[in-house]
Design a protein around this motif. Structure first.
Motif, PDB file in Angstrom:
ATOM      1  N   ALA A   1     -19.972 -41.355   0.003  1.00 44.45           N
ATOM      2  CA  ALA A   1     -21.012 -41.860   0.901  1.00 44.45           C
ATOM      3  C   ALA A   1     -20.404 -42.559   2.114  1.00 44.45           C
ATOM      4  CB  ALA A   1     -21.920 -42.831   0.154  1.00 44.45           C
TER       5      ALA A   1
ATOM      6  N   HIS B   1     -17.743 -41.660   3.582  1.00 44.15           N
ATOM      7  CA  HIS B   1     -17.054 -40.691   4.423  1.00 44.15           C
ATOM      8  C   HIS B   1     -17.937 -39.540   4.879  1.00 44.15           C
ATOM      9  CE1 HIS B   1     -13.528 -42.712   2.623  1.00 44.15           C
ATOM     10  NE2 HIS B   1     -12.886 -42.319   3.699  1.00 44.15           N
ATOM     11  N   SER B   2     -19.168 -39.461   4.350  1.00 44.31           N
ATOM     12  CA  SER B   2     -20.006 -38.316   4.710  1.00 44.31           C
ATOM     13  C   SER B   2     -21.470 -38.719   4.796  1.00 44.31           C
ATOM     14  CB  SER B   2     -19.796 -37.169   3.704  1.00 44.31           C
ATOM     15  OG  SER B   2     -20.020 -37.627   2.394  1.00 44.31           O
ATOM     16  N   GLY B   3     -22.350 -37.803   4.464  1.00 42.93           N
ATOM     17  CA  GLY B   3     -23.742 -37.962   4.828  1.00 42.93           C
ATOM     18  C   GLY B   3     -24.630 -38.712   3.859  1.00 42.93           C
ATOM     19  N   HIS B   4     -25.937 -38.576   4.123  1.00 40.16           N
ATOM     20  CA  HIS B   4     -26.972 -39.336   3.425  1.00 40.16           C
ATOM     21  C   HIS B   4     -27.088 -38.949   1.961  1.00 40.16           C
ATOM     22  CE1 HIS B   4     -30.714 -41.568   2.964  1.00 40.16           C
ATOM     23  NE2 HIS B   4     -31.256 -40.491   2.409  1.00 40.16           N
ATOM     24  N   ALA B   5     -26.797 -37.696   1.625  1.00 36.40           N
ATOM     25  CA  ALA B   5     -26.994 -37.235   0.251  1.00 36.40           C
ATOM     26  C   ALA B   5     -26.145 -38.032  -0.737  1.00 36.40           C
ATOM     27  CB  ALA B   5     -26.654 -35.746   0.145  1.00 36.40           C
ATOM     28  N   TRP B   6     -24.954 -38.397  -0.350  1.00 40.22           N
ATOM     29  CA  TRP B   6     -24.082 -39.149  -1.258  1.00 40.22           C
ATOM     30  C   TRP B   6     -24.580 -40.579  -1.445  1.00 40.22           C
ATOM     31  CZ3 TRP B   6     -21.486 -36.140  -4.123  1.00 40.22           C
ATOM     32  CH2 TRP B   6     -20.949 -34.954  -3.623  1.00 40.22           C
ATOM     33  N   ARG B   7     -25.257 -41.123  -0.433  1.00 45.76           N
ATOM     34  CA  ARG B   7     -25.882 -42.440  -0.594  1.00 45.76           C
ATOM     35  C   ARG B   7     -26.964 -42.386  -1.675  1.00 45.76           C
ATOM     36  NH1 ARG B   7     -26.028 -46.448   3.670  1.00 45.76           N
ATOM     37  NH2 ARG B   7     -24.299 -46.099   5.126  1.00 45.76           N
TER      38      ARG B   7
END
Length: 354
Positions: free
Chosen positions: A118, A120-126
């Motif tokens: 989350a 290092h990348s986008g909303h999905a990992w949040r």
């Protein structure tokens, strides 16, 4: 009488193994303490990540360690799940008075992995991180309710009982703070802190007043170092890295726990090596991370950070090497008693704890 030709050869061959065909080792009996391996590597990855965020070391070692953490978690999850499914002990494993608390690590490790992704990348990992936070805290509540319902003697308690709620609350709070969810972070911090205060009083009572724990459970004493340093790391994340009165209080208690660990080294040295030694990895790595955060806030010489980071990396590296040797020798993982070993000596189960 002359020996029969070939007899010495047969004797030498027999000497290579003291196990007869009908005394073959029992099947593997994997326990949830194995999740201490990826959890320990995750602790080392955190230490390198914090040092990299302060521009003291490169970023790639921390990222490589996170990848290794994910691979180890996947490997342990597959092996553990298949072993538990084969013996039909899902509920028994989760409620086991010795090993049940370690099942929480199966959820806590992917929580840390989701946090890293989350960041290092986008909303999905949040979203995935929040899902694992919910699962981890809910599981902590389920385990706590189990202690109320089933009860049990004080002698069964050990420092691993801090994992389902204390470790979960504080680790998840740090992640929430890093992602900007400050309200959630403070709530989880309080959840972990209050569970720490209440559970530690029970554990200290057991350690101070009852006979010593079995040797296989002694490595769990390293977990006593984790709450103050993990709480300190969490508070640093919540406040943005300031050294305030909360950090000073937690640092004082952490210093006491470091002294306790030093006094216990003579006890640790007498233990036989087992998977339970991985209890040292995350606790000591979290202490180093706390030290790195404090040194960074104080703008101390970076050589001190390198010294701490090098020491914990060498330590966990040595632990990894020793584990591989034990795995190759077949002594790392617990096994069920062989069918032929029936009797009073085999009636008492071994305890392999993390």
């Amino acid at each position: 009488m002359r020996p029969e030709p070939g007899a010495p050869t047969r004797q030498r061959r027999a000497g290579r193994s003291s196990t007869r065909p009908n005394e073959s080792p029992g099947r593997l009996n994997l326990r949830a303490n194995l999740f201490g391996v990826p959890m320990g590597v995750a602790g080392l990855a955190q230490a390198w990540t914090v040092a990299a965020a302060a521009a003291i070391v490169p970023e790639w070692p921390g990222l490589a360690l996170w990848v290794l953490t994910g691979l180890l978690w996947l490997l342990v999850s597959i092996a553990f799940s298949s072993n538990v499914a084969r013996s039909h002990r899902w509920l028994a494993e989760a409620t086991d008075p010795t090993f049940g608390v370690f099942t929480s690590l199966a959820l806590l490790v992917p929580t840390l992995l989701a946090l890293t992704l989350a960041l290092h990348s986008g909303h999905a990992w949040r979203v995935l991180f929040l899902v694992f936070v919910g699962l981890s805290t809910a599981y902590g509540g389920w385990v706590t309710a189990g202690w109320v319902v089933t009860g049990g003697p004080l002698q069964q308690w050990h420092p691993g009982y801090l994992l389902p709620t204390v470790a979960t609350g504080l680790v998840c709070a740090a992640g929430a703070a890093q992602l900007g969810y400050r309200t959630l972070a403070v709530a989880l911090f309080g959840y972990g802190l209050l569970c720490w205060f209440s559970l530690t009083s029970i554990i200290w009572l057991r350690l101070f007043t009852l006979p010593p724990m079995p040797p296989a459970l002694v490595p769990t004493l390293a977990i006593e170092l984790a709450p103050p340093v993990v709480a300190g790391n969490t508070w640093f994340a919540i406040t943005g890295g300031r050294v305030d009165v909360v950090i000073l209080v937690l640092g004082g208690y952490a210093a006491l726990m470091v002294l306790v660990q030093m006094r216990l080294f003579s006890l640790y040295r007498r233990l036989s090596f087992a998977a339970g030694w991985w209890a040292f990895a995350f606790s000591y790595a979290a202490a180093v991370t706390f030290g790195i955060r404090w040194l960074t806030a104080a703008e101390a010489p970076t050589a001190l950070v390198h010294l701490l980071l090098g020491a914990v990396t060498l330590g966990i590296g040595a632990l990894t090497a020793r584990s591989l040797v034990a795995l190759r020798a077949g002594t790392l993982l617990p096994r069920e008693p062989p069918p032929a070993a029936s009797g009073p000596a085999s009636a008492q189960p071994e305890t392999h704890a993390s």
